[in-house]
Motif scaffolding. Structure first.
Motif, short mmCIF file in Angstrom:
data_model
loop_
_atom_site.label_atom_id
_atom_site.label_comp_id
_atom_site.label_asym_id
_atom_site.label_seq_id
_atom_site.Cartn_x
_atom_site.Cartn_y
_atom_site.Cartn_z
N LYS A 263 58.63 22.23 19.68
CA LYS A 263 57.67 22.50 20.75
C LYS A 263 57.79 23.91 21.32
CE LYS A 263 60.71 20.17 24.12
NZ LYS A 263 61.26 21.29 24.83
N GLU A 264 58.85 24.65 20.96
CA GLU A 264 59.02 26.01 21.49
C GLU A 264 59.01 27.08 20.40
OE1 GLU A 264 62.29 26.28 24.31
OE2 GLU A 264 61.95 24.20 24.90
N ILE A 265 58.81 26.70 19.16
CA ILE A 265 58.80 27.68 18.06
C ILE A 265 57.64 28.66 18.22
CG2 ILE A 265 58.37 27.95 15.58
CD1 ILE A 265 60.10 25.47 15.13
N MET A 266 56.47 28.15 18.59
CA MET A 266 55.31 29.03 18.74
C MET A 266 55.50 29.96 19.95
SD MET A 266 53.84 28.07 16.11
CE MET A 266 52.34 29.02 16.13
N LEU A 267 56.11 29.45 21.02
CA LEU A 267 56.40 30.30 22.17
C LEU A 267 57.33 31.43 21.78
CD1 LEU A 267 56.33 30.94 25.21
CD2 LEU A 267 58.18 29.28 25.53
N ALA A 268 58.36 31.13 21.00
CA ALA A 268 59.30 32.16 20.54
C ALA A 268 58.58 33.22 19.71
CB ALA A 268 60.43 31.52 19.75
N LYS A 269 57.72 32.78 18.82
CA LYS A 269 56.97 33.73 17.98
C LYS A 269 56.07 34.61 18.84
CE LYS A 269 56.81 30.96 13.71
NZ LYS A 269 55.92 30.22 12.78
N GLY A 270 55.41 33.99 19.81
CA GLY A 270 54.51 34.75 20.66
C GLY A 270 55.22 35.77 21.53
N LEU A 271 56.39 35.40 22.05
CA LEU A 271 57.16 36.35 22.84
C LEU A 271 57.58 37.55 21.98
CD1 LEU A 271 59.43 33.91 24.91
CD2 LEU A 271 57.51 35.25 25.76
N GLU A 272 58.05 37.27 20.77
CA GLU A 272 58.45 38.35 19.87
C GLU A 272 57.30 39.32 19.62
OE1 GLU A 272 60.00 36.38 16.37
OE2 GLU A 272 62.05 36.95 16.91
N LYS A 273 56.12 38.78 19.39
CA LYS A 273 54.97 39.63 19.09
C LYS A 273 54.57 40.49 20.28
CE LYS A 273 52.95 36.82 15.39
NZ LYS A 273 51.76 36.08 14.91
N ASN A 274 54.98 40.10 21.47
CA ASN A 274 54.68 40.88 22.66
C ASN A 274 55.89 41.67 23.15
OD1 ASN A 274 51.79 40.20 23.86
ND2 ASN A 274 52.58 38.32 22.92
N ASN A 275 56.88 41.81 22.29
CA ASN A 275 58.09 42.58 22.60
C ASN A 275 58.83 42.06 23.84
OD1 ASN A 275 57.74 44.50 20.44
ND2 ASN A 275 56.11 45.44 21.67
N VAL A 276 58.77 40.75 24.01
CA VAL A 276 59.54 40.09 25.05
C VAL A 276 60.69 39.36 24.35
CG1 VAL A 276 59.54 38.37 26.91
CG2 VAL A 276 57.52 39.80 26.53
N SER A 277 61.91 39.72 24.69
CA SER A 277 63.05 39.12 24.01
C SER A 277 63.30 37.71 24.54
CB SER A 277 64.30 39.97 24.19
OG SER A 277 64.71 39.98 25.54
N TYR A 278 63.95 36.90 23.74
CA TYR A 278 64.34 35.56 24.19
C TYR A 278 65.73 35.24 23.68
CZ TYR A 278 63.30 33.80 19.49
OH TYR A 278 63.30 33.59 18.14
N LYS A 279 66.35 34.27 24.31
CA LYS A 279 67.70 33.85 23.94
C LYS A 279 67.74 32.33 23.82
CE LYS A 279 69.52 37.59 26.84
NZ LYS A 279 70.27 37.92 28.08
#
Length: 613
Positions: A263-279
């Motif tokens: 349920k969070e894989i797409m969120l992770a991909k979207g953040l990456e594409k907007n240069n927002v890092s995640y952990k």
């Protein structure tokens, strides 16, 4: 009057949910009546009942025909008049809740999509006779109380008093969980801005139902705690950090105990594409196999989750005869600057228990109530309520997401945690069960069947705002209520986070995006609406009550720490100013909000302060 309320309920409900059959409508009305009876703020319910009474008269149809009710409610939500917005947002939220919850455990919407159905379980209450006296009474068994019980039990005779239940070992449905392991059935909202208050109530407190997110208190926050209390390297010290290290070791906090759920894989991909890092979110579980199906938040006592009960005072570590569940502490008896007794209610009886020391760990909503009921006075008691106000964004994708499933939360981003003046927000994944989805993302404009059936294809994310705003207690008996108002600074940070979540969902290929505003803001790829135009509308949301739908699972600061009683409630050792033997070790001591999910901060503070008792 009840018949008129029922008439209005059915008229509005059928217009919003036209495909529900008779039994489903009855099921939802039964829960709606439960809300009316048990909602903590009776003044709110009186207003709603008044509207329903007037709406029930036939004359209403001259102005608002049945087919126009959805449009009418949306107009209420969009009104420039606060009381109309309040009414519109209240109706949609409570009706959404009435479809997702049910007294029999199965929400009316459940049959329209693939979602695990668990029948109502049972709570086996443990019978333990309360003592006539105890050396140390610990009030509350959550993050703060559990640590205190562990440490003080090495030196004193300790009793833990908890008004809630033990977990029942079942996989519970969401209604049963909210009713048995949360404060006020998880329905209480603040006045002013309606912020839903989610707080644990049971053995282990919030640690038995929270989302296992285990983040250390950032150094920036510790430094500010020092500044706000006039200290130099007190909280930002090796001693406090040693407390944090000890807590994290005992809880087995680790990123290895997590992975990104579907349920969070797409969120992770979207953040990456907007240069927002995640952990990856570190979790307090005993192994990396604890990747539960999302129902641990409803009181399931998963042995792999290191709750306060399992870690600090389980039966193999603490004499269970000294744990008093279903025992509510109403007030302290105070004489000559000391607490001499605690006054408890158990099975309808009020009893007095003599004490040498009292450690309050009942949480930021309840600790002030106990002291206020006891006649203790301090101008900061019940003030400075911090909430980490949360709002959300949901994205619909072509592939099934199962928005409740997998680890409760997989990822977070702290890129904007200290955006300005040491304040900002976190972005986090969201476990989105029906009674979070339908009240916070109501959609009364689209075809009912299509929208409800699409639930499994939505995934959510939240903005967790570190707030400079604050609230205060409304000292009304028997139910204490809370005021809270969101200031412009925090509102701007919240909207900035919402914008980032919208961009992430868009970049990840979402077909639709919803923002938890009132009315719901809804972007569709098929509409050809430019995403930048949609974002501009988000930026234009006014900072007014009932414009954004807000929740809080983190309540802090209502008995804040400060060496000067003119500026705080407890001293630097956690002792209540003016009382020789009463201490506070929960989140109410925080000088400002923790900025991150506070479980580790609370347990670290409790260890740090309790070590001084």
């Amino acid at each position: 009057m009840d018949k008129r309320i029922s008439k209005s309920f059915k008229a509005i409900f059928r217009s919003l949910y036209p495909d529900f059959n008779h039994s489903e409508i009855e099921n939802s009305e039964e829960y709606f009546n439960f809300i009316l009876k048990n909602y903590p703020d009776k003044s709110e319910i009186t207003q709603l009942k008044g509207f329903f009474f007037i709406f029930s008269f036939t004359l209403r149809k001259i102005f608002v025909k049945d087919r126009d009710i959805p449009k009418y409610i949306k107009n209420l939500q969009s009104s420039n008049i606060s009381i109309f917005r309040k009414l519109g947002s209240g109706i949609t939220a409570l009706f959404g809740l009435s479809t997702a919850r049910s007294l029999n455990g199965e929400g009316s919407v459940y049959k329209y999509f693939d979602y695990p159905i668990h029948r109502n379980a049972k709570i086996e209450k443990k019978v333990t006779e309360v003592p006539k006296s105890v050396e140390v009474a610990i009030i509350g068994s959550g993050s703060g109380g559990g640590v205190a019980a562990k440490l003080l039990n090495e030196k004193y005779e300790v009793g833990i008093f908890e008004k809630g239940n033990y977990a029942n070992g079942e996989t519970n449905n969401e209604t049963f969980g909210y009713h048995n392991f949360y404060e006020t059935y998880a329905m209480q909202q603040t006045r002013g801005y309606k912020v839903l208050l989610l707080a644990g109530s049971g053995i282990g407190g919030g640690t038995s139902i929270n989302w296992t997110t285990s983040l250390r208190t950032p150094e920036n926050i510790l430094k500010e705690w020092d500044s706000l209390t006039g200290q130099n390297n007190y909280f930002n010290s090796s001693d406090f950090k040693n407390s944090t290290d000890y807590v994290c070791k005992q809880l087995n906090v680790s990123e290895a105990n997590n992975k990104i759920p579907k349920k969070e894989i797409m969120l992770a991909k979207g953040l990456e594409k907007n240069n927002v890092s995640y952990k990856i979110i570190p979790r307090n579980t005993s192994n990396d196999e604890c990747l539960e199906n999302g129902f641990s938040t409803f009181g399931h006592s998963d042995e792999s989750i290191n709750s306060s009960y399992r870690t600090w005072f389980s039966e193999d570590k603490f004499d269970s005869k000294n744990i008093y569940s279903n025992t509510s502490v109403q007030q302290l008896t105070i004489s000559n600057g000391r607490a001499t007794h605690i006054n408890v209610e158990k099975d309808g009886d009020i009893q007095q228990i003599a004490v040498d020391k009292v450690v309050l760990a009942a949480g930021s909503l309840n600790t002030p109530k106990i002291l206020l009921n006891s006649g203790y006075k301090n101008k900061h008691l019940g003030q400075h309520l911090k909430l980490h106000p949360v709002s959300g964004v949901a994205g619909k994708f072509s592939e099934e997401q199962k928005p409740w499933a997998g680890t409760m939360q997989g990822i977070y981003s702290d890129d904007n945690l200290f955006m300005k003046d040491n304040y900002g927000y976190l972005l986090e994944g969201l476990p989105m069960h029906p009674s979070l989805f339908f009240p916070f993302f109501p959609n009364n404009q689209d075809n009912f069947q299509d929208f409800v059936k699409s639930y499994n294809y939505w995934a959510g994310g939240i903005v967790l705002t570190s707030d400079t705003s604050s609230g205060s207690i409304v000292n009304k008996n028997p139910q204490h209520l809370w005021n809270y108002n969101l200031n412009d600074f925090d509102h701007a940070n919240l909207l900035h986070g919402v914008e980032n979540l919208v961009r992430a969902n868009y970049s990840a290929g979402a077909e639709e995006i919803m923002v938890a505003a009132s009315p719901t803001m809804h972007w569709k790829k098929s509409s050809n609406q430019n995403i930048e135009d949609f974002i501009e509308k988000i930026r234009a949301i006014k900072n007014e009550p009932f414009r954004m739908l807000l929740g809080s699972a983190h309540q802090m600061g209502t008995a804040r720490i400060n060496p000067d009683p003119n500026h705080g409630v407890v001293d630097l050792n956690g002792k209540v100013h003016g009382l020789d033997n009463v201490y506070i070790v929960d989140a109410s001591t925080f000088p400002r909000c923790s900025g991150v999910n506070p479980m580790i901060s609370i347990q670290s503070m409790s260890h740090f302060l309790t070590s001084k008792i």
